[in-house]
Design a protein around this motif. Structure first.
Motif, PDB file in Angstrom:
ATOM      1  N   ALA A 166       0.818  -1.218   0.000  1.00 36.94           N
ATOM      2  CA  ALA A 166       0.000   0.000   0.000  1.00 36.94           C
ATOM      3  C   ALA A 166       0.849   1.265   0.000  1.00 36.94           C
ATOM      4  CB  ALA A 166      -0.941  -0.007   1.210  1.00 36.94           C
ATOM      5  N   ARG A 167       1.995   1.199   0.661  1.00 43.41           N
ATOM      6  CA  ARG A 167       2.866   2.380   0.717  1.00 43.41           C
ATOM      7  C   ARG A 167       3.464   2.719  -0.645  1.00 43.41           C
ATOM      8  NH1 ARG A 167       4.367   0.288   5.991  1.00 43.41           N
ATOM      9  NH2 ARG A 167       6.085  -0.873   5.060  1.00 43.41           N
ATOM     10  N   THR A 168       3.544   1.718  -1.530  1.00 45.75           N
ATOM     11  CA  THR A 168       4.126   1.945  -2.867  1.00 45.75           C
ATOM     12  C   THR A 168       3.150   1.503  -3.954  1.00 45.75           C
ATOM     13  OG1 THR A 168       5.246  -0.203  -2.646  1.00 45.75           O
ATOM     14  CG2 THR A 168       6.523   1.765  -2.101  1.00 45.75           C
ATOM     15  N   SER A 169       1.858   1.723  -3.725  1.00 39.82           N
ATOM     16  CA  SER A 169       0.848   1.249  -4.679  1.00 39.82           C
ATOM     17  C   SER A 169       0.998   1.900  -6.052  1.00 39.82           C
ATOM     18  CB  SER A 169      -0.557   1.509  -4.131  1.00 39.82           C
ATOM     19  OG  SER A 169      -0.746   2.888  -3.880  1.00 39.82           O
ATOM     20  N   PHE A 170       1.577   3.118  -6.111  1.00 37.63           N
ATOM     21  CA  PHE A 170       1.799   3.781  -7.400  1.00 37.63           C
ATOM     22  C   PHE A 170       2.688   2.925  -8.295  1.00 37.63           C
ATOM     23  CE2 PHE A 170       5.223   5.008  -4.592  1.00 37.63           C
ATOM     24  CZ  PHE A 170       6.359   4.934  -5.383  1.00 37.63           C
ATOM     25  N   PHE A 171       3.588   2.163  -7.684  1.00 33.60           N
ATOM     26  CA  PHE A 171       4.483   1.284  -8.439  1.00 33.60           C
ATOM     27  C   PHE A 171       3.795  -0.035  -8.783  1.00 33.60           C
ATOM     28  CE2 PHE A 171       7.564  -2.257  -8.274  1.00 33.60           C
ATOM     29  CZ  PHE A 171       8.381  -1.917  -9.348  1.00 33.60           C
ATOM     30  N   TRP A 172       3.102  -0.632  -7.805  1.00 34.72           N
ATOM     31  CA  TRP A 172       2.537  -1.965  -7.991  1.00 34.72           C
ATOM     32  C   TRP A 172       1.336  -1.972  -8.922  1.00 34.72           C
ATOM     33  CZ3 TRP A 172       5.575  -5.703  -7.081  1.00 34.72           C
ATOM     34  CH2 TRP A 172       6.560  -5.570  -6.099  1.00 34.72           C
ATOM     35  N   LYS A 173       0.659  -0.851  -9.059  1.00 32.00           N
ATOM     36  CA  LYS A 173      -0.487  -0.809  -9.981  1.00 32.00           C
ATOM     37  C   LYS A 173      -0.053  -1.189 -11.393  1.00 32.00           C
ATOM     38  CE  LYS A 173      -4.413   2.019 -11.403  1.00 32.00           C
ATOM     39  NZ  LYS A 173      -5.137   3.295 -11.224  1.00 32.00           N
ATOM     40  N   GLY A 174       1.092  -0.663 -11.830  1.00 29.95           N
ATOM     41  CA  GLY A 174       1.595  -1.011 -13.155  1.00 29.95           C
ATOM     42  C   GLY A 174       2.015  -2.461 -13.245  1.00 29.95           C
ATOM     43  N   VAL A 175       2.613  -2.987 -12.179  1.00 27.70           N
ATOM     44  CA  VAL A 175       3.025  -4.393 -12.169  1.00 27.70           C
ATOM     45  C   VAL A 175       1.805  -5.302 -12.225  1.00 27.70           C
ATOM     46  CG1 VAL A 175       4.231  -6.181 -10.849  1.00 27.70           C
ATOM     47  CG2 VAL A 175       5.134  -3.847 -10.898  1.00 27.70           C
ATOM     48  N   LEU A 176       0.791  -4.977 -11.440  1.00 25.14           N
ATOM     49  CA  LEU A 176      -0.426  -5.799 -11.413  1.00 25.14           C
ATOM     50  C   LEU A 176      -1.152  -5.796 -12.753  1.00 25.14           C
ATOM     51  CD1 LEU A 176      -1.706  -4.708  -7.893  1.00 25.14           C
ATOM     52  CD2 LEU A 176      -0.836  -6.969  -8.502  1.00 25.14           C
ATOM     53  N   ASP A 189      -8.436 -11.238   0.791  1.00 20.45           N
ATOM     54  CA  ASP A 189      -7.295 -11.145  -0.121  1.00 20.45           C
ATOM     55  C   ASP A 189      -7.683 -10.388  -1.391  1.00 20.45           C
ATOM     56  OD1 ASP A 189      -5.312 -12.801   1.345  1.00 20.45           O
ATOM     57  OD2 ASP A 189      -6.786 -14.377   1.029  1.00 20.45           O
ATOM     58  N   ALA A 190      -8.895 -10.624  -1.870  1.00 18.25           N
ATOM     59  CA  ALA A 190      -9.354  -9.931  -3.071  1.00 18.25           C
ATOM     60  C   ALA A 190      -9.432  -8.429  -2.844  1.00 18.25           C
ATOM     61  CB  ALA A 190     -10.725 -10.468  -3.491  1.00 18.25           C
ATOM     62  N   GLU A 191      -9.961  -8.024  -1.703  1.00 14.10           N
ATOM     63  CA  GLU A 191     -10.083  -6.600  -1.409  1.00 14.10           C
ATOM     64  C   GLU A 191      -8.711  -5.953  -1.257  1.00 14.10           C
ATOM     65  OE1 GLU A 191     -11.247  -2.936  -0.995  1.00 14.10           O
ATOM     66  OE2 GLU A 191     -12.545  -4.609  -1.612  1.00 14.10           O
ATOM     67  N   ARG A 192      -7.790  -6.640  -0.609  1.00 12.38           N
ATOM     68  CA  ARG A 192      -6.440  -6.086  -0.452  1.00 12.38           C
ATOM     69  C   ARG A 192      -5.764  -5.925  -1.811  1.00 12.38           C
ATOM     70  NH1 ARG A 192      -4.889 -10.008   4.637  1.00 12.38           N
ATOM     71  NH2 ARG A 192      -5.882  -8.741   6.261  1.00 12.38           N
ATOM     72  N   LEU A 193      -5.955  -6.907  -2.689  1.00 12.14           N
ATOM     73  CA  LEU A 193      -5.339  -6.844  -4.012  1.00 12.14           C
ATOM     74  C   LEU A 193      -5.915  -5.685  -4.825  1.00 12.14           C
ATOM     75  CD1 LEU A 193      -3.190  -8.497  -5.473  1.00 12.14           C
ATOM     76  CD2 LEU A 193      -4.999  -9.918  -6.417  1.00 12.14           C
ATOM     77  N   ARG A 194      -7.221  -5.507  -4.764  1.00 13.20           N
ATOM     78  CA  ARG A 194      -7.852  -4.387  -5.478  1.00 13.20           C
ATOM     79  C   ARG A 194      -7.373  -3.048  -4.928  1.00 13.20           C
ATOM     80  NH1 ARG A 194     -12.817  -7.558  -4.417  1.00 13.20           N
ATOM     81  NH2 ARG A 194     -13.191  -8.911  -6.221  1.00 13.20           N
ATOM     82  N   SER A 195      -7.167  -2.983  -3.626  1.00 14.28           N
ATOM     83  CA  SER A 195      -6.793  -1.714  -2.998  1.00 14.28           C
ATOM     84  C   SER A 195      -5.406  -1.244  -3.404  1.00 14.28           C
ATOM     85  CB  SER A 195      -6.867  -1.831  -1.469  1.00 14.28           C
ATOM     86  OG  SER A 195      -5.785  -2.593  -0.962  1.00 14.28           O
ATOM     87  N   ILE A 196      -4.554  -2.163  -3.874  1.00 14.66           N
ATOM     88  CA  ILE A 196      -3.216  -1.744  -4.299  1.00 14.66           C
ATOM     89  C   ILE A 196      -3.110  -1.642  -5.818  1.00 14.66           C
ATOM     90  CG2 ILE A 196      -2.057  -2.599  -2.240  1.00 14.66           C
ATOM     91  CD1 ILE A 196      -1.164  -5.045  -3.864  1.00 14.66           C
ATOM     92  N   GLY A 197      -4.268  -1.792  -6.510  1.00 18.66           N
ATOM     93  CA  GLY A 197      -4.249  -1.478  -7.931  1.00 18.66           C
ATOM     94  C   GLY A 197      -4.669  -2.544  -8.898  1.00 18.66           C
ATOM     95  N   ALA A 198      -5.038  -3.740  -8.435  1.00 15.63           N
ATOM     96  CA  ALA A 198      -5.500  -4.767  -9.366  1.00 15.63           C
ATOM     97  C   ALA A 198      -6.872  -4.399  -9.908  1.00 15.63           C
ATOM     98  CB  ALA A 198      -5.562  -6.128  -8.670  1.00 15.63           C
ATOM     99  N   ALA A 199      -7.079  -4.603 -11.206  1.00 18.50           N
ATOM    100  CA  ALA A 199      -8.382  -4.306 -11.811  1.00 18.50           C
ATOM    101  C   ALA A 199      -9.442  -5.228 -11.211  1.00 18.50           C
ATOM    102  CB  ALA A 199      -8.308  -4.507 -13.323  1.00 18.50           C
ATOM    103  N   PRO A 200     -10.523  -4.686 -10.657  1.00 17.99           N
ATOM    104  CA  PRO A 200     -11.528  -5.508  -9.964  1.00 17.99           C
ATOM    105  C   PRO A 200     -12.060  -6.666 -10.806  1.00 17.99           C
ATOM    106  CG  PRO A 200     -11.940  -3.186  -9.563  1.00 17.99           C
ATOM    107  CD  PRO A 200     -10.850  -3.246 -10.587  1.00 17.99           C
ATOM    108  N   GLN A 201     -12.273  -6.437 -12.115  1.00 19.18           N
ATOM    109  CA  GLN A 201     -12.855  -7.474 -12.961  1.00 19.18           C
ATOM    110  C   GLN A 201     -11.892  -8.646 -13.190  1.00 19.18           C
ATOM    111  OE1 GLN A 201     -12.006  -4.468 -13.900  1.00 19.18           O
ATOM    112  NE2 GLN A 201     -10.981  -4.451 -15.901  1.00 19.18           N
ATOM    113  N   ARG A 202     -10.617  -8.471 -12.831  1.00 15.00           N
ATOM    114  CA  ARG A 202      -9.636  -9.543 -13.028  1.00 15.00           C
ATOM    115  C   ARG A 202      -9.439 -10.404 -11.780  1.00 15.00           C
ATOM    116  NH1 ARG A 202      -4.520  -7.163 -16.547  1.00 15.00           N
ATOM    117  NH2 ARG A 202      -5.739  -6.274 -18.274  1.00 15.00           N
ATOM    118  N   VAL A 203     -10.091 -10.037 -10.677  1.00 18.33           N
ATOM    119  CA  VAL A 203      -9.870 -10.718  -9.398  1.00 18.33           C
ATOM    120  C   VAL A 203     -11.061 -11.613  -9.061  1.00 18.33           C
ATOM    121  CG1 VAL A 203      -9.363 -10.410  -6.947  1.00 18.33           C
ATOM    122  CG2 VAL A 203      -8.518  -8.730  -8.613  1.00 18.33           C
ATOM    123  N   SER A 204     -10.782 -12.888  -8.764  1.00 18.16           N
ATOM    124  CA  SER A 204     -11.847 -13.842  -8.400  1.00 18.16           C
ATOM    125  C   SER A 204     -11.446 -14.616  -7.153  1.00 18.16           C
ATOM    126  CB  SER A 204     -12.095 -14.836  -9.544  1.00 18.16           C
ATOM    127  OG  SER A 204     -12.445 -14.167 -10.728  1.00 18.16           O
TER     128      SER A 204
END
Length: 441
Positions: A166-176, A189-204
């Motif tokens: 979360a502290r470096t989400s600006f970086f991880w959004k591009g990686v995700l 886990d899904a909510e945490r992943l979305r919160s750092i930049g994963a596209a919601p429609q890609r998370v199951s």
């Protein structure tokens, strides 16, 4: 650019240290060449054919999750070539024992741009499968450039990891954005992943494949082999303390001494999280007056003697849980986030653990609801809890059986992950065809 500069600086600083360790101790000797891109020709020969599915599982825990997924993939795509990589030598040893469906094994490359480019070019996978949360920016960037889809399976993000991301989400959004699909264990886990930049429609949310792995490994034959080796009968009472960290062994040994007053003949099997600490733990037990033997000595042919066995080798813990009357899981009385409590529960054991279970909240909730997981705050509560449960064998068996039923009834995630992988693979026919037409790198 900043990531690669930091990576190169770290590599330059740490290279002399690791070179010293390799020369003096031999550690990392087997893995350093492959991590720098040296892949044996026999490995490349073994993976000829399509589709090539590269599954990465960094160490022992991830290998346990990957094993049933590989088995499910092999069942659905028997012609596939499955390459399983690990990041550690202990993980590699476990993978070779546990994952029969893999076509070849290798070490995951260091995330240096020229290394990952070379290795990906040689392996030329049709899809990459990352177990749990293995996000390597250069590796994923290279996959994107070569139109190789990447998916995450059994994804999980602990509270500590989430805070760092979360502290470096600006970086991880591009990686995700480089990952096509995320299959995760739980809604948290899904909510945490979305919160750092994963596209919601890609998370199951797809569940925990470790349940499938545990179900496949629990057997009477495994118990019989281990009981014969350890000279344990069905009437022997055994206390197994698994995956303990420094500071916990002293507590366990003091508790054990007190338990012997009410349970004479009780045996202790102590399994440090890091096997190289085995000799130090043995010395600690001997200093407290216990007769003690190392597991490496038993493997060498010496018969178990005395009260305490200290396990100083890898690959033994799961089978040793089968011998337990009751279990303590470490990394929990010290602030390490806990260890895998599902393994003993799959054998029908009641499991004790300390308050630091941040990395295993879902598993903790499941076992506590079944009455098979007991959280203790300190040494006194551990002693009192163990005394109480050992004094009531019928209640001990009832709780353990209910925990086992809950664990073994939670299977099915491996099939769901395999179906997701095949779907993503099938959605990329043109990319696959393009790579087939390219000459081998």
């Amino acid at each position: 650019m900043l990531y690669n500069l930091a990576l190169l600086a770290g590599f330059a600083l740490l290279a002399p240290y690791y070179a010293f360790r390799i020369l003096v101790t031999g550690k990392y000797r087997r893995s350093i060449g492959p991590k720098l891109g040296a892949i044996p020709e026999e490995t490349l020969a073994a993976i000829q054919g399509r589709p090539r599915i590269w599954v990465h599982a960094v160490s022992v825990g991830e290998v346990t999750a990957a094993a049933p997924i590989v088995a499910a993939l092999k069942g659905k795509l028997p012609q596939s070539r499955i390459i399983l990589s690990t990041g550690t030598e202990t993980g590699q040893a476990m993978a070779r024992r546990l994952v029969a469906g893999a076509t070849a094994f290798l070490y995951f490359p260091l995330d240096l741009p020229w290394v990952v480019k070379r290795v990906i070019g040689k392996i030329d996978p049709d899809i990459v499968v990352l177990t749990e949360t293995e996000l390597w920016p250069n590796f994923l960037r290279c996959c994107v450039r070569r139109k190789i889809p990447a998916v995450m399976v059994n994804g999980r993000i602990s509270p500590r990891s989430h805070r760092r991301y979360a502290r470096t989400s600006f970086f991880w959004k591009g990686v995700l954005a480089s990952v096509d699909r995320f299959g995760v264990i739980s809604a948290v886990d899904a909510e945490r992943l979305r919160s750092i930049g994963a596209a919601p429609q890609r998370v199951s949310v797809m569940g925990n494949a470790k349940y499938d792995s545990l179900a496949a490994r629990v057997s009477g034959e495994a118990w019989s082999r281990k009981a014969l080796q350890m000279k344990v009968t069905p009437d022997t009472r055994v206390f197994v303390a698994g995956s303990t960290h420094e500071g916990e062994e002293a507590v366990i040994l003091r508790v054990y001494r007190e338990l012997l007053r009410d349970c004479p003949g009780l045996r202790l099997i102590l399994v440090p999280r890091h096997p190289e600490r085995g000799a130090a733990v043995r010395d600690l037990a001997a200093a407290q007056g216990h007769a003690c033997i190392l597991m490496s000595e038993i493997r060498a042919g010496r018969e178990p003697r005395g009260e305490v066995v200290v396990v100083d080798v890898i690959g033994e813990l799961f089978a040793l849980y089968s011998l337990a009357s009751v279990v303590f899981c470490g990394g929990s009385l010290v602030p390490k986030g806990g260890q895998n409590i599902l393994e003993p529960a799959a054998w029908g054991k009641v499991v004790f653990y300390g308050p630091s279970m941040e990395d295993f909240q879902e598993e903790k909730a499941l076992l506590e609801e079944a009455g098979a997981g007991i959280c203790v705050r300190d040494e006194r509560e551990l002693l009192e809890g163990l005394k109480a449960i050992l004094s009531d064998p019928a209640e001990l068996a009832r709780r353990g059986a209910e925990g086992q039923r809950r664990v073994l009834s939670s299977r099915g995630a491996a099939e769901r992950y395999a179906a997701m992988i095949i779907k993503v693979l099938g959605n990329r026919p043109q990319a696959t065809a393009d790579r087939k037409s390219k000459p081998k790198a």
